[in-house]
Design an enzyme around this catalytic site. Sequence first.
Site, short mmCIF file in Angstrom:
data_model
loop_
_atom_site.label_atom_id
_atom_site.label_comp_id
_atom_site.label_asym_id
_atom_site.label_seq_id
_atom_site.Cartn_x
_atom_site.Cartn_y
_atom_site.Cartn_z
N GLY A 64 0.80 -1.21 0.00
CA GLY A 64 0.00 0.00 0.00
C GLY A 64 0.83 1.26 0.00
O GLY A 64 0.28 2.36 -0.05
N HIS A 65 2.18 1.08 0.08
CA HIS A 65 3.09 2.23 0.09
C HIS A 65 3.92 2.30 -1.20
O HIS A 65 4.94 2.97 -1.24
CB HIS A 65 4.05 2.14 1.27
CG HIS A 65 3.38 2.03 2.59
ND1 HIS A 65 2.48 2.98 3.05
CD2 HIS A 65 3.44 1.07 3.56
CE1 HIS A 65 2.04 2.62 4.25
NE2 HIS A 65 2.60 1.46 4.58
N HIS A 121 -0.22 5.04 7.50
CA HIS A 121 -1.20 3.96 7.57
C HIS A 121 -2.59 4.50 7.89
O HIS A 121 -3.45 3.76 8.34
CB HIS A 121 -0.79 2.95 8.65
CG HIS A 121 0.55 2.37 8.44
ND1 HIS A 121 1.61 2.61 9.27
CD2 HIS A 121 1.03 1.57 7.46
CE1 HIS A 121 2.68 1.98 8.83
NE2 HIS A 121 2.35 1.34 7.73
#
Length: 337
Positions: A57-58, A220
Amino acid sequence: MSLYFANAPDELVDDALAGYALAHADAVRWDERDGFLRVLRPAPARRVGLVSGGGSGHEPLHLGYVGPGMLDAACPGRVFASPHNRQVLAAARAVAREDGVLLLVKNYTGDRINFGIAAERLAHEGVRCGRVLIDDDLASQSEDSAAGRRGTGAAVLVEKILGAAADEGRGLAELEALGASVVARCRSLAVASAAHTSPVTGQPAFALDPGTLEYGVGIHGERARRTVSTRSLRDLAEEMVGSLGDALGLGATSRPIVLVNGLGGVTRLELYAVLREVARLLDKRGAAPARTLVGDFVTALDMRGFSVTLLDADDETLRLYDAPAAAPAWPGHTGPP
């Protein structure tokens, strides 16, 4: 219903990793069984393998920085979740050299635990292992926090600079000390005008009232300690650069490396405008940027926000930063502006 284009929310990471390996088959190999990505043609002079990793997700962190001049291997976890220690152990075994392996770890509890367990197992097997803990997020700095600062944008700069130093054949202790020095001279701050979208629910991770910003948001979706009113970019940048510059003690003799990083949902048009303001404010301090980097390097899915990272560089840092690298996500030219 998820907003993302995926066969199913729990299949997105695996499908993306397989696609990434196809796209860069000339540079990296995806070990699907053991869950890590490794460089195809490692630098022959290296005596220490470099391994990093963290939640998905990064992107392009960390997988995009596996390649010549940067990481030897990266271990991706599920979305916003640490990789398992078995992944780290397998990756470290695969790329360890004569002087061992160095683990580059962002400061999150899950990452610290899993990389730590892998390090213990490596030591038991007789593999030398060191660690650089990356904790640059100024917004999470507090005497009340036992966890300490989070690791964010500095990870990109640490992976670049240590990659160049490893290519010179430096040993484990020297690389570990260099990594600690780079982290100590690096701080980041992030803001967001909208949260990322959850791949599972398709809903924003948190809600913001109209006309407000999260100042100090985490990668996050961690809420910031402060929700502030929307303001001009000039005013926002002034507070961010002021805080970062004060924390690093930047002054007339400083030559910072500037990383303006999109969190996934901000246009390049905006990011370059951010850089202009950051450079103007650093000039006012007499600390003109020595190098600049603009783009999406450490994202938070589709979060509408950006971060600014400043690294107080010396001649040696700049030399290593300028050294050639050919990892897929590293830009070809990052030299003096």
